[in-house]
Design a protein around this motif. Structure first.
Motif, short mmCIF file in Angstrom:
data_model
loop_
_atom_site.label_atom_id
_atom_site.label_comp_id
_atom_site.label_asym_id
_atom_site.label_seq_id
_atom_site.Cartn_x
_atom_site.Cartn_y
_atom_site.Cartn_z
N SER A 91 43.20 12.91 127.33
CA SER A 91 44.61 12.89 126.93
C SER A 91 45.41 11.85 127.70
O SER A 91 46.44 11.38 127.22
N ASP A 92 44.93 11.44 128.87
CA ASP A 92 45.71 10.52 129.70
C ASP A 92 45.23 9.07 129.58
O ASP A 92 45.63 8.23 130.37
N THR A 93 44.37 8.78 128.61
CA THR A 93 43.95 7.40 128.40
C THR A 93 44.10 7.04 126.92
O THR A 93 44.00 7.92 126.06
N PRO A 94 44.30 5.76 126.60
CA PRO A 94 44.48 5.35 125.20
C PRO A 94 43.17 5.01 124.50
O PRO A 94 43.16 4.28 123.53
N VAL A 95 42.08 5.54 125.03
CA VAL A 95 40.75 5.15 124.55
C VAL A 95 40.08 6.32 123.83
O VAL A 95 40.22 7.48 124.22
N ARG A 96 39.38 5.97 122.76
CA ARG A 96 38.56 6.94 122.06
C ARG A 96 37.12 6.45 122.23
O ARG A 96 36.81 5.32 121.85
N VAL A 97 36.27 7.27 122.81
CA VAL A 97 34.91 6.84 123.11
C VAL A 97 33.98 7.33 122.00
O VAL A 97 33.60 8.50 121.95
N LEU A 98 33.64 6.40 121.11
CA LEU A 98 32.81 6.75 119.96
C LEU A 98 31.40 7.12 120.39
O LEU A 98 30.86 6.55 121.36
N ARG A 99 30.80 8.05 119.66
CA ARG A 99 29.37 8.33 119.83
C ARG A 99 28.68 7.32 118.94
O ARG A 99 28.61 7.45 117.71
N ALA A 100 28.18 6.24 119.58
CA ALA A 100 27.88 5.01 118.86
C ALA A 100 26.71 5.12 117.90
O ALA A 100 26.57 4.29 117.01
N ALA A 101 25.87 6.13 118.05
CA ALA A 101 24.75 6.26 117.12
C ALA A 101 25.24 6.54 115.70
O ALA A 101 24.48 6.39 114.75
N LEU A 102 26.49 6.94 115.54
CA LEU A 102 27.04 7.18 114.21
C LEU A 102 27.47 5.88 113.52
O LEU A 102 27.74 5.87 112.32
N LEU A 103 27.56 4.80 114.28
CA LEU A 103 28.01 3.52 113.72
C LEU A 103 26.91 2.88 112.88
O LEU A 103 25.75 2.81 113.29
N HIS A 104 27.28 2.35 111.72
CA HIS A 104 26.28 1.71 110.86
C HIS A 104 25.74 0.42 111.50
O HIS A 104 24.61 0.04 111.25
N ASN A 105 26.57 -0.24 112.28
CA ASN A 105 26.14 -1.53 112.84
C ASN A 105 25.80 -1.43 114.33
O ASN A 105 25.89 -2.43 115.05
N VAL A 106 25.42 -0.24 114.76
CA VAL A 106 25.24 -0.04 116.20
C VAL A 106 24.27 -1.05 116.81
O VAL A 106 24.46 -1.52 117.94
N ARG A 107 23.27 -1.46 116.05
CA ARG A 107 22.28 -2.37 116.61
C ARG A 107 22.83 -3.77 116.86
O ARG A 107 22.19 -4.57 117.53
N ALA A 108 23.96 -4.07 116.30
CA ALA A 108 24.55 -5.40 116.51
C ALA A 108 25.33 -5.47 117.82
O ALA A 108 25.79 -6.54 118.21
N LEU A 109 25.48 -4.34 118.49
CA LEU A 109 26.31 -4.31 119.70
C LEU A 109 25.45 -4.50 120.94
O LEU A 109 24.34 -3.97 121.02
N PRO A 110 25.95 -5.23 121.89
CA PRO A 110 25.20 -5.38 123.15
C PRO A 110 25.30 -4.10 123.99
O PRO A 110 26.30 -3.39 123.94
N VAL A 111 24.24 -3.81 124.71
CA VAL A 111 24.28 -2.72 125.68
C VAL A 111 24.81 -3.29 126.99
O VAL A 111 24.20 -4.17 127.58
N GLN A 112 25.98 -2.82 127.38
CA GLN A 112 26.64 -3.42 128.54
C GLN A 112 26.21 -2.81 129.86
O GLN A 112 26.10 -3.49 130.86
N ALA A 113 25.99 -1.49 129.85
CA ALA A 113 25.68 -0.84 131.13
C ALA A 113 25.11 0.54 130.89
O ALA A 113 25.23 1.09 129.79
#
Ligand SMILES: [Zn+2]
Ligand SMILES: [Zn+2]
Length: 139
Positions: A89-111
């Motif tokens: 509630s105290d941050t402006p971020v929504r942390v997606l559960r990325a496996a639901l994304l259709h293009n997840v494989r196009a994203l770099p793994v940062q950490a």
């Protein structure tokens, strides 16, 4: 929704579908114990986006939330159980559960986060090439 944004991700049953005004820049592997229990998996793929970037296309009534620690909600589909995102509630971020994304494989793994709690070692984490299979007979 009148906005003509393409669907970016959906839950297992398809009842919850969403678009993104701005895509995530990267994915994190979170190995924390809470993520393991929330996903029922060895680790969680997280992809933070600004909260206003998230556009729900369908499934408002299906979204349920569980406050796993004070101020932190984990939001999931009440029909199929897919984790959809988490937010504080105290941050402006929504942390997606990325496996639901259709293009997840196009994203770099940062950490990788919370590796001291990890169940599996995932050295040099990166996504494999190729499309994601959308089958109906997977376990
Ligand atoms: Zn669902
Ligand atoms: Zn975690």
């Amino acid at each position: 929704m009148s906005e003509a944004l393409p669907e970016a991700g959906r839950c297992l049953c398809g009842g919850v579908r969403y678009a993104l005004r701005t895509p995530p820049e990267a994915v994190f592997l979170c190995h924390c114990r809470s993520c393991q229990q929330a996903q029922g998996a060895a680790f969680n793929l997280s992809a933070p986006v600004p909260r206003e970037a998230f556009v729900l296309l369908a499934g408002e009534a299906l979204l349920a939330r569980y406050e796993s620690s004070p101020g932190k909600d984990r939001v999931f589909c009440r029909r199929c159980g897919s984790p959809v995102y988490a937010e504080r509630s105290d941050t402006p971020v929504r942390v997606l559960r990325a496996a639901l994304l259709h293009n997840v494989r196009a994203l770099p793994v940062q950490a990788q986060l919370h590796e001291t709690e990890a169940l599996l070692a995932v050295p040099d984490a990166q996504f494999l090439e190729g499309p994601i299979v959308q089958g109906e007979s997977h376990d």
